[in-house]
Design an enzyme around this catalytic site. Structure first.
Site, PDB file in Angstrom:
ATOM      1  N   ARG A 108     -43.344  44.490  -2.566  1.00 23.62           N
ATOM      2  CA  ARG A 108     -43.996  43.791  -1.509  1.00 23.62           C
ATOM      3  C   ARG A 108     -44.726  44.823  -0.524  1.00 23.62           C
ATOM      4  O   ARG A 108     -45.839  44.620  -0.022  1.00 23.62           O
ATOM      5  CB  ARG A 108     -42.698  43.251  -0.407  1.00 23.62           C
ATOM      6  CG  ARG A 108     -43.537  42.505   0.787  1.00 23.62           C
ATOM      7  CD  ARG A 108     -42.348  42.085   1.719  1.00 23.62           C
ATOM      8  NE  ARG A 108     -42.613  41.697   2.970  1.00 23.62           N
ATOM      9  CZ  ARG A 108     -42.835  40.415   3.254  1.00 23.62           C
ATOM     10  NH1 ARG A 108     -43.137  39.350   2.163  1.00 23.62           N
ATOM     11  NH2 ARG A 108     -43.513  39.997   4.627  1.00 23.62           N
ATOM     12  N   GLU A 128     -50.562  30.214   2.808  1.00 23.06           N
ATOM     13  CA  GLU A 128     -49.414  30.408   2.373  1.00 23.06           C
ATOM     14  C   GLU A 128     -48.775  29.276   1.497  1.00 23.06           C
ATOM     15  O   GLU A 128     -48.702  28.186   1.695  1.00 23.06           O
ATOM     16  CB  GLU A 128     -48.365  30.406   3.567  1.00 23.06           C
ATOM     17  CG  GLU A 128     -46.990  30.959   3.294  1.00 23.06           C
ATOM     18  CD  GLU A 128     -46.537  32.365   3.485  1.00 23.06           C
ATOM     19  OE1 GLU A 128     -47.044  33.129   4.288  1.00 23.06           O
ATOM     20  OE2 GLU A 128     -46.294  32.990   2.287  1.00 23.06           O
ATOM     21  N   THR A 165     -52.858  41.496   8.780  1.00 30.09           N
ATOM     22  CA  THR A 165     -54.012  42.125   7.908  1.00 30.09           C
ATOM     23  C   THR A 165     -55.001  41.329   8.424  1.00 30.09           C
ATOM     24  O   THR A 165     -56.322  42.045   8.630  1.00 30.09           O
ATOM     25  CB  THR A 165     -53.792  41.944   6.497  1.00 30.09           C
ATOM     26  OG1 THR A 165     -52.384  42.598   6.233  1.00 30.09           O
ATOM     27  CG2 THR A 165     -54.758  42.808   5.887  1.00 30.09           C
ATOM     28  N   ARG A 166     -54.910  40.123   8.304  1.00 23.44           N
ATOM     29  CA  ARG A 166     -56.414  39.181   8.550  1.00 23.44           C
ATOM     30  C   ARG A 166     -56.878  39.443  10.181  1.00 23.44           C
ATOM     31  O   ARG A 166     -57.987  38.793  10.470  1.00 23.44           O
ATOM     32  CB  ARG A 166     -55.953  37.519   8.287  1.00 23.44           C
ATOM     33  CG  ARG A 166     -54.747  37.178   9.076  1.00 23.44           C
ATOM     34  CD  ARG A 166     -54.410  35.806   8.457  1.00 23.44           C
ATOM     35  NE  ARG A 166     -53.158  35.250   9.052  1.00 23.44           N
ATOM     36  CZ  ARG A 166     -52.041  35.246   8.444  1.00 23.44           C
ATOM     37  NH1 ARG A 166     -51.740  36.007   7.488  1.00 23.44           N
ATOM     38  NH2 ARG A 166     -51.053  34.719   9.337  1.00 23.44           N
ATOM     39  N   ARG A 171     -47.773  43.855   8.970  1.00 28.87           N
ATOM     40  CA  ARG A 171     -47.068  43.897  10.527  1.00 28.87           C
ATOM     41  C   ARG A 171     -47.617  45.221  10.964  1.00 28.87           C
ATOM     42  O   ARG A 171     -47.332  45.541  11.863  1.00 28.87           O
ATOM     43  CB  ARG A 171     -45.426  44.114  10.506  1.00 28.87           C
ATOM     44  CG  ARG A 171     -44.680  43.171   9.808  1.00 28.87           C
ATOM     45  CD  ARG A 171     -44.885  41.802  10.549  1.00 28.87           C
ATOM     46  NE  ARG A 171     -43.918  40.794   9.943  1.00 28.87           N
ATOM     47  CZ  ARG A 171     -44.482  39.902   9.335  1.00 28.87           C
ATOM     48  NH1 ARG A 171     -45.613  39.946   8.411  1.00 28.87           N
ATOM     49  NH2 ARG A 171     -43.630  38.666   8.770  1.00 28.87           N
TER      50      ARG A 171
END
EC number: 3.5.1.15
Lengths: 315, 314
Positions: free
Chosen positions: A65, A180, A169-170, A73
Site C-alpha cells: 500500500r 473506488e 492525492t487528487r 493522507r
C-alpha cells in the site's frame, strides 16, 4: 417559473490526470495507467491534455500500500510546505513532487481534473468519491457517468466531514474525483473490476470532451451518501480486535443498518448490535487497509444534491 | 482392506500466521489461547499446542518478512547454519522445528494443522503432501461428512516426503487447512467460522480415534496437482497482458475442457485452454502467486481407497 435557466459558466477543463498506484497494491488503476502510458489511444480526446501517471512507483514495485506513510493522507498543508531536507518520508517527498507537477494545490495553475483510481476489499461495487457538495462540474460529471453506466450501479460517496475528510492525492486538482471499485483483494487483478473502472473512465473523459465543446448540461440532482462516522472494531486493552464484522453486515455496503441490527461477531460467538438512533448506510465494510486506521466501516446518510446547469465559459 | 491398527496421536499443533496476512488462522490461534487461559489445559479433550508461526509477519500484516516461511522446512534449510545474514523466516523455521519437531524424529509432534487463507474461491481445501497417510486421509473424510456449509475438497501435492518443504512436513502427520475466498489482511466472519469448525472437528476426530473408535474405510475423492499455468506476459517487461477470464474467475475445481476460456487480454482477446486432457483448475487468481508466476494450478481428480483404522492398544 423563470424564463431563463440559471446556468453556471465554468472554466474549460483543459488538463486532466489519471492516477494509478496511489496505493501500490490496488491493481486495477496500476494496470490501466501502465497500459495507457504505453498506448494512450483509448484515453485521447479532442483538445484535452490527458496524463496517465503512477503516483507511488516504489509502493507499486513492492506491491505494498505504501512505503513509509499513506500517500493518500499526505497532501496536508504542513507536508506540502515542508522544506526539502534529508530524511523526509518517501511519500511526503512524493506528495511535494506531485504538488509541483500537478498543482500547486489551490492555485490557478493546478490541473483541472484528477481521477485517482482505487480498489477496495469492500463490496462497494463502482463508487465515485467527491470531496465537495458544491463543485458543480463534478456533480454534473458524476450525474453523466451514472446515467451512462446504468443499469450498472455507480454509488456516490461524499466526504465533506470536517474531521474525517483527508488530504488526498487528487486534492491537488481543482476538481478531484476518486474512483473506488470493489470487491477486489489487494494484489489481485479481477477482470470484471478492471473493465468496470475502464468504462467509468471512458464516460468521464467523454463528459469532459462534451463539456469543453460548449454543450450546456441542464440542472440535475445526484443521490449521494454523505460520510457521517467512522466505526472501529471492538478491541482489547492491547489494541487487538476482539470481533469481526458480523456475517449479516459483511458485504452489505450501501444497505440500511438500523438500531438492533447485528454489527460485530466476537471470536467466541457473541453478537454486538448497532445501537445508533438513526438508520445509516454503511460503506467501506471490512476494508483491509483500514484495520490500522481503526475503522471497521463508515456510516453515511442519504442525501440528494442539486446542481445548476453548467456550460463552458466563453473566453 | 483389513482393519489397520495405528498408534494414538498424543499431541497436535495448530499453527496460524505462517503467512502473516492470512488472518483466519491468526485469530483462531488467538481465540484458542484465550480459551486455554480462561479454562485451563483441559479445554480440549487432547493436548494441543497453539503456535503463531511468523509473529513478525503477523505484526506487519505481511505474507513474510524476508522469504516465504512455508518453503523453509526442507531438511537442507532446517539444518543450514544460521548467520547474521540468514533470512528471518529461516531462523524462525529452525525454532519451530525445535518446538514441534524435530522433523523426521520420533519426538516430532504427532499432527500439525497449518491454517491458511487464499484469495481463490476454494471453499475448504485440505492440502496433503502425500496420498498414503491414512490418518490425515481419515481426518479429511471426517471433515467432508461433518462440514456441509461449504465444499470440502482434498488436494494432494504428492511430494516425495524427503523433498517436502512446508511446515506440516515437520510432524509425523500433517495437513494444511486452506479456506477462501478471503482477501489478505481481512478477517471474514464466515471464513473464520469454517476454519474454527474444521479445527474443532480435527480435535474431535483425534479424541474419538484415541478412545478406540473404528473409522470405516472407503473411497475418498481427491485432486492431485499436475502443473501450474502462468499469466500471459509481455516478453520484455514480464508484466501481465491479460487477467483471468470472467468465466474462469471463482470457478475453482470446475471441469476445464479444451476450448474453455482461461484469460481475457486487456485488448479484448480470449485465450482458451488448448490441451486434450480435462483437468480441474484451483488457486485461480491467488494474490500471493503472481510473484511465483502462477495464475492457477491444474489437478486430476482421482479416488483414494483408505482402510478402516483403529488405535492400537499398547
Amino acid at each position: 417559473m423563470s424564463s431563463r435557466t440559471n446556468i453556471s459558466c465554468l472554466q474549460e477543463a483543459a488538463r486532466v490526470a489519471i492516477f494509478g498506484g496511489t496505493h501500490g497494491n490496488e491493481m486495477s488503476g496500476i494496470t490501466l495507467v501502465n497500459m495507457w502510458i504505453q498506448n494512450s489511444a483509448e484515453i485521447e480526446r479532442n483538445g484535452l491534455l490527458i496524463k496517465p501517471f503512477i503516483s507511488n512507483p516504489r509502493a507499486v514495485e513492492k506491491c505494498s500500500r505504501y512505503i513509509a506513510t499513506d500517500l493518500n493522507r499526505a497532501f496536508t498543508p504542513e507536508n506540502l510546505s515542508a522544506p526539502d531536507v534529508e530524511g523526509l518520508p518517501y511519500e511526503v517527498q512524493r506528495a511535494k513532487e506531485i504538488n509541483r507537477m500537478f498543482g500547486p494545490k489551490g492555485s490557478a495553475d493546478a490541473y483541472d481534473v484528477i481521477f485517482d483510481l482505487h480498489n477496495t476489499t469492500s463490496n462497494m461495487g463502482s463508487t465515485l468519491i467527491l470531496e465537495s457538495s458544491t463543485d458543480l462540474f463534478n456533480l454534473q460529471m458524476v450525474h453523466y457517468i451514472k446515467k451512462a453506466m446504468a443499469p450498472h450501479t455507480c454509488s456516490v460517496l461524499l466526504n465533506e466531514h470536517p474531521q474525517l475528510k483527508y488530504s488526498t492525492t487528487r486534492s491537488v486538482a481543482k476538481h478531484p474525483v476518486g474512483l473506488e471499485v470493489g470487491p477486489q483483494p489487494q494484489g489481485v487483478l479481477r477482470s470484471n473490476v478492471f473493465e468496470s473502472m475502464r468504462t467509468i473512465l471512458k464516460h468521464a473523459l467523454d463528459f469532459i470532451e462534451i463539456f469543453n465543446s460548449g454543450v450546456t448540461f441542464p440542472p440535475c440532482t445526484v443521490d449521494v451518501f454523505r460520510v457521517q462516522e467512522r466505526m472501529d472494531y471492538p478491541r482489547d486493552t492491547n489494541g487487538n480486535i476482539t470481533a469481526m464484522v458480523h456475517p449479516h453486515l459483511q458485504d452489505c455496503d450501501w444497505e440500511p443498518l438500523n438500531r438492533g441490527d447485528p454489527m460485530f461477531l466476537t471470536f467466541d460467538g457473541r453478537t454486538v448490535l448497532y445501537e445508533g438512533a438513526n438508520t445509516v448506510y454503511p460503506t467501506f465494510i471490512n476494508e483491509a487497509a483500514y484495520y490500522e486506521k481503526q475503522q471497521a466501516f463508515m456510516t453515511t446518510g442519504r442525501e440528494i444534491l442539486a446542481a445548476n446547469a453548467i456550460r463552458k465559459a466563453c473566453k | 482392506m483389513a482393519l489397520l491398527f495405528l498408534p494414538a496421536l498424543a499431541r497436535m499443533a495448530v499453527c496460524g500466521g505462517t503467512h502473516g496476512n492470512e488472518l483466519s488462522g491468526v485469530y483462531v490461534v488467538q481465540e484458542m489461547e484465550r480459551q486455554r487461559k480462561e479454562k485451563g489445559e483441559g479445554v480440549w479433550p487432547i493436548p494441543v499446542t497453539t503456535v503463531l508461526s511468523n509473529p513478525r509477519a503477523v505484526k506487519e500484516c505481511r505474507r513474510y518478512i524476508d522469504t516465504d516461511m512455508n518453503r523453509c522446512f526442507s531438511r537442507d534449510t532446517l539444518s543450514s547454519p544460521i548467520t547474521d545474514s540468514s533470512p528471518y523466516e529461516v531462523r524462525r523455521a529452525q525454532e519451530l522445528n525445535n518446538l514441534v519437531g524435530l522433523k523426521g524424529s520420533t519426538d516430532a509432534i504427532d499432527l500439525i494443522c497449518d491454517l491458511h487463507n487464499t484469495t481463490s474461491n476454494m471453499g475448504l481445501t485440505l492440502i496433503l503432501c502425500t496420498s498414503s497417510d491414512w490418518v490425515t486421509l481419515h481426518i479429511c473424510k471426517y471433515l467432508q461428512t461433518k462440514i456441509t456449509k461449504v465444499p470440502v475438497r482434498v488436494l494432494v501435492l504428492d511430494f516425495p516426503i524427503s523433498d517436502a518443504y512446508s511446515l506440516e512436513s515437520v510432524s509425523k502427520h500433517g495437513f494444511t487447512l486452506e479456506v477462501g475466498p478471503q482477501p489478505h489482511g481481512v478477517v471474514r466472519a464466515d471464513i473464520y467460522i469454517i476454519m474454527k469448525e474444521a479445527v474443532d472437528l480435527t480435535i474431535d476426530w483425534i479424541h474419538k480415534f484415541n478412545s478406540g473408535t473404528v473409522f470405516e474405510g472407503g473411497d475418498v475423492e481427491a485432486y492431485m496437482l499436475i502443473k501450474s499455468v502462468d499469466y500471459p506476459r509481455d516478453p520484455e517487461t514480464r508484466t501481465l497482458t491479460a487477467a483471468i477470464h470472467p468465466q474462469l474467475q471463482d470457478k475453482d475445481f470446475c471441469l476445464l475442457k479444451r476450448g474453455d476460456p482461461l484469460f481475457l487480454s486487456f485488448s479484448g482477446e480470449t485465450v482458451n485452454y488448448e490441451e486434450e486432457e480435462t483437468l480441474h483448475p484451483f488457486f485461480i487468481n491467488e494474490a500471493a502467486y503472481y510473484e511465483k508466476g502462477i495464475a492457477f494450478q491444474l489437478a486430476k481428480k482421482m479416488m483414494l481407497t483408505i482402510p478402516a483404522v483403529r488405535v492400537q492398544k499398547d
